[in-house]
Design an enzyme around this catalytic site. Structure first.
Site, PDB file in Angstrom:
ATOM      1  N   LEU A 195       0.557  -1.126  -0.037  1.00 49.12           N
ATOM      2  CA  LEU A 195      -0.091  -0.114   0.337  1.00 49.12           C
ATOM      3  C   LEU A 195       0.629   1.340  -0.464  1.00 49.12           C
ATOM      4  CD1 LEU A 195      -2.736  -1.266   2.637  1.00 49.12           C
ATOM      5  CD2 LEU A 195      -2.530  -1.430   0.057  1.00 49.12           C
ATOM      6  N   ASN A 246       1.246  -5.115 -10.497  1.00 48.62           N
ATOM      7  CA  ASN A 246       0.781  -4.552  -8.466  1.00 48.62           C
ATOM      8  C   ASN A 246      -0.837  -4.631  -8.896  1.00 48.62           C
ATOM      9  OD1 ASN A 246      -0.058  -3.021  -6.094  1.00 48.62           O
ATOM     10  ND2 ASN A 246      -1.542  -1.624  -7.238  1.00 48.62           N
ATOM     11  N   HIS A 273      -4.149  -4.903  -8.399  1.00 52.77           N
ATOM     12  CA  HIS A 273      -5.551  -4.246  -7.681  1.00 52.77           C
ATOM     13  C   HIS A 273      -7.365  -4.526  -7.683  1.00 52.77           C
ATOM     14  CE1 HIS A 273      -6.943   0.343  -6.140  1.00 52.77           C
ATOM     15  NE2 HIS A 273      -8.199  -0.322  -7.754  1.00 52.77           N
ATOM     16  N   GLU A 279      -8.558 -12.771  -7.921  1.00 54.63           N
ATOM     17  CA  GLU A 279      -7.296 -11.885  -6.997  1.00 54.63           C
ATOM     18  C   GLU A 279      -6.410 -13.283  -7.102  1.00 54.63           C
ATOM     19  OE1 GLU A 279      -6.214  -8.657  -4.626  1.00 54.63           O
ATOM     20  OE2 GLU A 279      -8.775  -8.289  -4.207  1.00 54.63           O
TER      21      GLU A 279
HETATM   22  C1  GAR Z   1      -5.433  -7.170  -1.785  1.00 56.19           C
HETATM   23  O1  GAR Z   1      -7.187  -7.068  -2.288  1.00 56.19           O
HETATM   24  C2  GAR Z   1      -5.071  -6.218  -2.645  1.00 56.19           C
HETATM   25  O2  GAR Z   1      -5.897  -6.007  -4.034  1.00 56.19           O
HETATM   26  C3  GAR Z   1      -5.503  -4.858  -2.378  1.00 56.19           C
HETATM   27  O3  GAR Z   1      -4.730  -5.160  -0.417  1.00 56.19           O
HETATM   28  C4  GAR Z   1      -5.052  -6.612  -0.252  1.00 56.19           C
HETATM   29  C5  GAR Z   1      -4.283  -7.431  -0.308  1.00 56.19           C
HETATM   30  O4  GAR Z   1      -4.877  -8.277   0.794  1.00 56.19           O
HETATM   31  N1  GAR Z   1      -4.142  -4.045  -2.865  1.00 56.19           N
HETATM   32  C6  GAR Z   1      -4.661  -2.793  -3.069  1.00 56.19           C
HETATM   33  O5  GAR Z   1      -5.879  -2.328  -3.310  1.00 56.19           O
HETATM   34  C7  GAR Z   1      -3.655  -2.147  -4.592  1.00 56.19           C
HETATM   35  N2  GAR Z   1      -4.598  -0.588  -4.160  1.00 56.19           N
HETATM   36  P1  GAR Z   1      -3.659 -10.041   1.281  1.00 56.19           P
HETATM   37  O6  GAR Z   1      -2.638  -8.939   1.965  1.00 56.19           O
HETATM   38  O7  GAR Z   1      -4.350 -11.408   1.431  1.00 56.19           O
HETATM   39  O8  GAR Z   1      -2.923 -10.043  -0.764  1.00 56.19           O
END
Ligand code: GAR
Length: 224
Positions: free
Chosen positions: A108, A125, A127, A197
């Site tokens: 982040l 990345n 998103h 994702e």
């Molecule tokens: C995920 O949903 C990812 O897409 C998001 O943070 C989460 C991390 O989850 N990323 C963003 O929002 C970037 N702008 P995780 O730590 O369980 O992989």
């Protein structure tokens, strides 16, 4: 003028039969990191996570890395006297890991501009929305899903994109839709998007490993 570029030689390791090395950046629980590791463990993804870097010492993903015997590093600008010292430390870790591809998996923070420059077209990345909608500074995690529901969208999704100098503006590599249900809360939508994702991020990494990415202006062409 059209500029078509094959992102070749991204995998110098492969020529020497070395594994394709990933540096994975995280800020939180690391479920996307886990999804990458699962695919590697199942031999679905021919790569190696060479290091995991987090800006937060308490990030759950650091524990996942340690359990796998992967170098897990907490690195934040706050630990250094200057931005240059921070950049130097970050680059040292990336170089020591012999990084072929940087993967931002729930990271982040913005990477230092020098790192973005040195690893141009070698940083991706994930998103949790369909960019360019619901991206940019402050659009992360649950805030994205809150904004999608507030707007009344009927679909959302996930995007894997190349990282450039700004938040979420790099060229999309893979995108996939998920339906938004009337009954959705930000949490239920987040869970549905997260499932996508976990498939999309390893799939995008695989395209780099297989040297199948060609950049045609603002379009990624995937070689068959
Ligand atoms: C995920 O949903 C990812 O897409 C998001 O943070 C989460 C991390 O989850 N990323 C963003 O929002 C970037 N702008 P995780 O730590 O369980 O992989």
């Amino acid at each position: 003028m059209r500029q078509i570029k094959s992102v070749k030689c991204l995998n110098p390791g492969s020529a020497m039969n070395e594994p394709f090395k990933l540096a994975v950046f995280i800020s939180g629980r690391g479920s996307n990191l886990q999804a990458i590791l699962d695919q590697i463990d199942n031999s679905e993804l021919d790569a190696q996570v060479a290091c995991v870097i987090s800006n937060r010492s308490e990030a759950g993903g650091l524990g996942i890395a340690q359990q796998h015997g992967i170098k897990a590093v907490h690195l934040s600008p706050k630990q250094f006297a200057s931005e240059q010292d921070y950049e130097k430390a970050l680059l040292a870790v990336l170089q020591e890991a012999d990084t072929n591809l940087i993967v931002l998996a729930g990271y982040l923070k913005m990477l230092p501009q020098l790192v973005i420059h040195l690893y141009k077209n070698r940083i991706i990345n994930i998103h949790p929305a369909l960019l360019p909608s619901f991206g940019g500074k402050g659009m992360f995690g649950i805030h994205v899903h809150e904004a999608v529901l507030e707007y009344g969208c009927k679909v959302s999704g996930a995007t894997v994109h190349l990282v450039d100098e700004n938040y979420d503006t790099g060229v999309p590599i893979l995108q996939e839709c998920v339906p938004v249900k009337c009954s959705d809360t930000p949490e239920s939508l987040a869970a549905r998007v997260l499932e996508v994702e976990h498939r999309l991020l390893p799939a995008a990494i695989k395209l780099f490993v297989q040297d199948r990415i060609v950049i045609d202006n603002r379009r990624i062409v995937i070689k068959p």
